[in-house]
Design an enzyme around this catalytic site. Sequence first.
Site, PDB file in Angstrom:
ATOM      1  N   ASP A 170       0.803  -1.224   0.000  1.00 13.39           N
ATOM      2  CA  ASP A 170       0.000   0.000   0.000  1.00 13.39           C
ATOM      3  C   ASP A 170       0.839   1.279   0.000  1.00 13.39           C
ATOM      4  O   ASP A 170       1.992   1.275   0.428  1.00 13.39           O
ATOM      5  CB  ASP A 170      -0.869   0.051   1.267  1.00 13.39           C
ATOM      6  CG  ASP A 170      -2.029  -0.919   1.223  1.00 13.39           C
ATOM      7  OD1 ASP A 170      -2.022  -1.817   0.378  1.00 13.39           O
ATOM      8  OD2 ASP A 170      -2.944  -0.755   2.054  1.00 13.39           O
TER       9      ASP A 170
ATOM     10  N   HIS B 102       3.525  -2.159   3.421  1.00 14.38           N
ATOM     11  CA  HIS B 102       3.685  -0.813   2.844  1.00 14.38           C
ATOM     12  C   HIS B 102       5.050  -0.700   2.184  1.00 14.38           C
ATOM     13  O   HIS B 102       6.067  -0.685   2.896  1.00 14.38           O
ATOM     14  CB  HIS B 102       3.521   0.238   3.944  1.00 14.38           C
ATOM     15  CG  HIS B 102       2.159   0.224   4.569  1.00 14.38           C
ATOM     16  ND1 HIS B 102       1.815  -0.640   5.583  1.00 14.38           N
ATOM     17  CD2 HIS B 102       1.047   0.948   4.286  1.00 14.38           C
ATOM     18  CE1 HIS B 102       0.547  -0.441   5.910  1.00 14.38           C
ATOM     19  NE2 HIS B 102       0.053   0.508   5.142  1.00 14.38           N
TER      20      HIS B 102
HETATM   21 NI    NI Z   1      -2.572   3.188   3.393  1.00 16.93          NI
END
Ligand code: NI
Length: 228
Positions: free
Chosen positions: A50, A194
Amino acid sequence: MENVRLFVIPMAAALALSLVTPAASAIAAPVPSAKKVDCKKAKCVALTMDDGPVAGTAQVLDTLKKYDVPATFFVVGKNAAARPKLLARMVREGHEVGSHSWDHAQLTKLSRAAMLKNLKRADKAIRKGTGKRVKLLRPPYGSNDANVKSVEKSMGYRQVLWTVDPLDWKYRNTKTVVRNVLKATRRNSIILTHDIHATTRAAYPKIIKSLKKKGYTFVTVSQLLRTR
Ligand code: NI
Protein backbone atom coordinates in the site's frame (compact mmCIF):
# COMPACT_ATOMS: atom_id res chain seq x y z
CA MET A 1 -9.31 -4.30 -24.26
CA GLU A 2 -5.86 -2.78 -24.57
CA ASN A 3 -4.46 -6.04 -25.87
CA VAL A 4 -7.19 -6.43 -28.44
CA ARG A 5 -6.42 -3.02 -29.80
CA LEU A 6 -2.69 -3.73 -29.89
CA PHE A 7 -3.16 -7.01 -31.71
CA VAL A 8 -4.81 -5.38 -34.71
CA ILE A 9 -1.70 -3.28 -35.37
CA PRO A 10 -0.06 -4.70 -38.51
CA MET A 11 2.90 -6.90 -37.74
CA ALA A 12 5.54 -4.57 -39.16
CA ALA A 13 4.16 -1.62 -37.25
CA ALA A 14 3.98 -3.66 -34.07
CA LEU A 15 7.58 -4.73 -34.54
CA ALA A 16 8.70 -1.14 -35.07
CA LEU A 17 6.70 -0.10 -32.04
CA SER A 18 8.23 -2.81 -29.91
CA LEU A 19 11.65 -1.38 -30.60
CA VAL A 20 10.76 1.98 -29.19
CA THR A 21 8.09 1.55 -26.54
CA PRO A 22 8.27 -0.67 -23.49
CA ALA A 23 4.47 -1.03 -23.50
CA ALA A 24 4.45 -2.76 -26.87
CA SER A 25 7.22 -5.15 -25.91
CA ALA A 26 5.00 -6.33 -23.07
CA ILE A 27 2.97 -8.28 -25.63
CA ALA A 28 5.84 -10.68 -26.07
CA ALA A 29 6.73 -10.79 -22.38
CA PRO A 30 5.90 -14.04 -20.59
CA VAL A 31 2.50 -14.04 -18.94
CA PRO A 32 2.89 -14.57 -15.20
CA SER A 33 2.62 -18.21 -14.32
CA ALA A 34 0.24 -17.49 -11.45
CA LYS A 35 -2.54 -16.89 -13.99
CA LYS A 36 -3.09 -20.63 -14.08
CA VAL A 37 -3.11 -21.20 -10.34
CA ASP A 38 -6.20 -22.83 -8.88
CA CYS A 39 -6.42 -21.79 -5.22
CA LYS A 40 -8.83 -24.66 -4.52
CA LYS A 41 -5.80 -26.88 -5.01
CA ALA A 42 -2.82 -24.64 -4.36
CA LYS A 43 -1.97 -23.10 -1.01
CA CYS A 44 -2.42 -19.50 -2.15
CA VAL A 45 -1.38 -16.26 -0.56
CA ALA A 46 -1.68 -12.66 -1.77
CA LEU A 47 1.02 -10.14 -0.92
CA THR A 48 -0.21 -6.54 -1.08
CA MET A 49 1.68 -3.26 -0.97
CA ASP A 50 0.00 0.00 0.00
CA ASP A 51 0.62 3.74 -0.26
CA GLY A 52 3.17 3.88 -3.10
CA PRO A 53 4.54 4.03 -5.57
CA VAL A 54 7.70 5.69 -4.31
CA ALA A 55 11.17 5.58 -5.87
CA GLY A 56 11.96 2.48 -3.78
CA THR A 57 9.06 0.61 -5.38
CA ALA A 58 11.42 -0.13 -8.29
CA GLN A 59 13.49 -2.19 -5.86
CA VAL A 60 10.35 -4.06 -4.77
CA LEU A 61 9.58 -4.86 -8.40
CA ASP A 62 13.14 -6.16 -8.79
CA THR A 63 12.61 -8.45 -5.80
CA LEU A 64 9.28 -9.74 -7.13
CA LYS A 65 10.88 -10.37 -10.50
CA LYS A 66 13.83 -12.18 -8.97
CA TYR A 67 11.55 -14.60 -7.11
CA ASP A 68 8.95 -14.68 -9.90
CA VAL A 69 5.97 -13.83 -7.73
CA PRO A 70 3.00 -11.58 -8.50
CA ALA A 71 1.74 -9.02 -5.99
CA THR A 72 -1.01 -6.43 -5.71
CA PHE A 73 -0.24 -2.75 -5.30
CA PHE A 74 -2.85 -0.45 -3.76
CA VAL A 75 -1.48 2.83 -4.98
CA VAL A 76 -2.21 6.35 -3.85
CA GLY A 77 -3.46 8.27 -6.90
CA LYS A 78 -1.15 11.23 -6.58
CA ASN A 79 1.86 8.94 -6.24
CA ALA A 80 0.67 7.02 -9.27
CA ALA A 81 0.36 10.28 -11.21
CA ALA A 82 3.96 11.12 -10.30
CA ARG A 83 5.36 7.72 -11.35
CA PRO A 84 3.30 6.33 -14.23
CA LYS A 85 6.26 4.30 -15.51
CA LEU A 86 6.31 2.26 -12.32
CA LEU A 87 2.62 1.47 -12.80
CA ALA A 88 3.25 0.39 -16.37
CA ARG A 89 6.05 -1.83 -15.12
CA MET A 90 3.79 -3.40 -12.47
CA VAL A 91 1.28 -4.44 -15.10
CA ARG A 92 3.94 -5.56 -17.55
CA GLU A 93 5.47 -7.82 -14.91
CA GLY A 94 2.18 -9.45 -13.97
CA HIS A 95 1.14 -7.52 -10.88
CA GLU A 96 -2.26 -6.11 -10.09
CA VAL A 97 -2.89 -2.46 -9.32
CA GLY A 98 -5.77 -1.26 -7.18
CA SER A 99 -6.77 2.12 -5.81
CA HIS A 100 -5.98 3.47 -2.36
CA SER A 101 -7.71 6.82 -3.04
CA TRP A 102 -6.15 9.97 -4.49
CA ASP A 103 -4.44 11.24 -1.33
CA HIS A 104 -4.88 8.57 1.32
CA ALA A 105 -8.06 10.22 2.51
CA GLN A 106 -10.17 8.76 5.26
CA LEU A 107 -13.16 8.18 3.03
CA THR A 108 -15.70 8.01 5.84
CA LYS A 109 -14.97 11.67 6.56
CA LEU A 110 -15.82 12.79 3.03
CA SER A 111 -19.22 13.65 1.60
CA ARG A 112 -20.43 11.36 -1.15
CA ALA A 113 -19.58 13.99 -3.77
CA ALA A 114 -16.08 14.56 -2.38
CA MET A 115 -15.47 10.83 -2.16
CA LEU A 116 -16.50 10.32 -5.78
CA LYS A 117 -14.28 13.18 -6.91
CA ASN A 118 -11.34 11.79 -4.92
CA LEU A 119 -11.72 8.24 -6.23
CA LYS A 120 -12.29 9.34 -9.82
CA ARG A 121 -9.14 11.41 -9.75
CA ALA A 122 -7.18 8.41 -8.48
CA ASP A 123 -8.86 6.19 -11.04
CA LYS A 124 -7.77 8.43 -13.88
CA ALA A 125 -4.15 8.52 -12.72
CA ILE A 126 -4.02 4.75 -12.27
CA ARG A 127 -5.61 4.04 -15.65
CA LYS A 128 -3.13 6.38 -17.28
CA GLY A 129 -0.25 4.37 -15.86
CA THR A 130 -1.62 0.85 -16.23
CA GLY A 131 -3.86 1.20 -19.28
CA LYS A 132 -6.39 -0.91 -17.40
CA ARG A 133 -9.68 -0.44 -15.64
CA VAL A 134 -9.33 -0.22 -11.87
CA LYS A 135 -11.25 -3.04 -10.19
CA LEU A 136 -10.10 -3.04 -6.59
CA LEU A 137 -10.22 -0.45 -3.84
CA ARG A 138 -8.61 -0.64 -0.45
CA PRO A 139 -9.99 2.26 1.57
CA PRO A 140 -7.18 3.97 3.54
CA TYR A 141 -7.11 2.80 7.19
CA GLY A 142 -9.70 0.20 6.18
CA SER A 143 -12.12 2.98 7.01
CA ASN A 144 -15.50 1.84 5.93
CA ASP A 145 -19.22 2.54 6.12
CA ALA A 146 -22.40 2.27 4.04
CA ASN A 147 -21.56 5.45 2.15
CA VAL A 148 -18.10 4.14 1.17
CA LYS A 149 -19.61 0.84 0.08
CA SER A 150 -22.26 2.58 -1.99
CA VAL A 151 -19.69 4.74 -3.79
CA GLU A 152 -17.48 1.70 -4.38
CA LYS A 153 -20.41 -0.05 -5.95
CA SER A 154 -21.18 2.88 -8.22
CA MET A 155 -17.54 2.94 -9.35
CA GLY A 156 -17.63 -0.80 -10.00
CA TYR A 157 -14.97 -1.53 -7.39
CA ARG A 158 -14.56 -4.48 -5.17
CA GLN A 159 -13.38 -3.61 -1.69
CA VAL A 160 -10.28 -5.44 -0.50
CA LEU A 161 -9.14 -5.33 3.11
CA TRP A 162 -6.59 -7.81 4.55
CA THR A 163 -6.26 -10.74 6.90
CA VAL A 164 -2.61 -10.37 7.95
CA ASP A 165 -1.29 -7.07 9.31
CA PRO A 166 2.34 -7.04 10.46
CA LEU A 167 1.99 -3.37 11.55
CA ASP A 168 5.02 -2.55 9.41
CA TRP A 169 4.25 1.18 9.58
CA LYS A 170 4.77 0.94 13.33
CA TYR A 171 7.57 -1.60 13.56
CA ARG A 172 10.25 -0.14 11.32
CA ASN A 173 12.34 -3.23 11.77
CA THR A 174 12.81 -5.77 9.01
CA LYS A 175 13.11 -8.79 11.29
CA THR A 176 9.92 -7.89 13.17
CA VAL A 177 8.01 -7.42 9.93
CA VAL A 178 9.17 -10.77 8.59
CA ARG A 179 8.34 -12.51 11.87
CA ASN A 180 4.88 -10.94 12.13
CA VAL A 181 4.00 -11.92 8.58
CA LEU A 182 5.23 -15.49 8.90
CA LYS A 183 3.48 -15.98 12.23
CA ALA A 184 0.06 -14.91 10.96
CA THR A 185 -0.03 -16.12 7.38
CA ARG A 186 -2.39 -18.95 6.54
CA ARG A 187 -3.79 -20.37 3.34
CA ASN A 188 -5.59 -17.64 1.32
CA SER A 189 -4.21 -14.86 3.50
CA ILE A 190 -4.15 -11.32 2.17
CA ILE A 191 -1.00 -9.76 3.62
CA LEU A 192 -0.95 -6.00 4.18
CA THR A 193 2.42 -4.26 3.80
CA HIS A 194 3.68 -0.81 2.84
CA ASP A 195 6.33 -0.56 0.15
CA ILE A 196 6.97 3.06 1.15
CA HIS A 197 9.11 1.87 4.09
CA ALA A 198 12.70 0.75 3.46
CA THR A 199 12.44 -1.66 6.40
CA THR A 200 9.48 -3.38 4.72
CA ARG A 201 11.15 -3.41 1.30
CA ALA A 202 14.07 -5.23 2.89
CA ALA A 203 11.66 -7.80 4.36
CA TYR A 204 10.15 -8.98 1.07
CA PRO A 205 12.96 -11.36 -0.01
CA LYS A 206 12.83 -13.19 3.32
CA ILE A 207 9.01 -13.27 3.39
CA ILE A 208 8.84 -14.63 -0.13
CA LYS A 209 11.56 -17.23 0.35
CA SER A 210 10.06 -18.45 3.64
CA LEU A 211 6.50 -18.69 2.36
CA LYS A 212 7.62 -20.47 -0.79
CA LYS A 213 9.49 -22.95 1.39
CA LYS A 214 6.27 -23.55 3.32
CA GLY A 215 4.54 -24.43 0.08
CA TYR A 216 2.67 -21.21 -0.60
CA THR A 217 1.91 -20.01 -4.11
CA PHE A 218 1.75 -16.26 -4.60
CA VAL A 219 -1.23 -14.86 -6.50
CA THR A 220 -2.78 -11.47 -7.09
CA VAL A 221 -5.81 -10.48 -5.02
CA SER A 222 -8.16 -10.94 -7.98
CA GLN A 223 -6.79 -14.41 -8.59
CA LEU A 224 -7.28 -15.26 -4.94
CA LEU A 225 -10.84 -13.93 -4.81
CA ARG A 226 -11.76 -15.61 -8.06
CA THR A 227 -10.57 -19.10 -7.32
CA ARG A 228 -10.55 -19.75 -3.61
NI1 NI B 1 -2.57 3.19 3.39
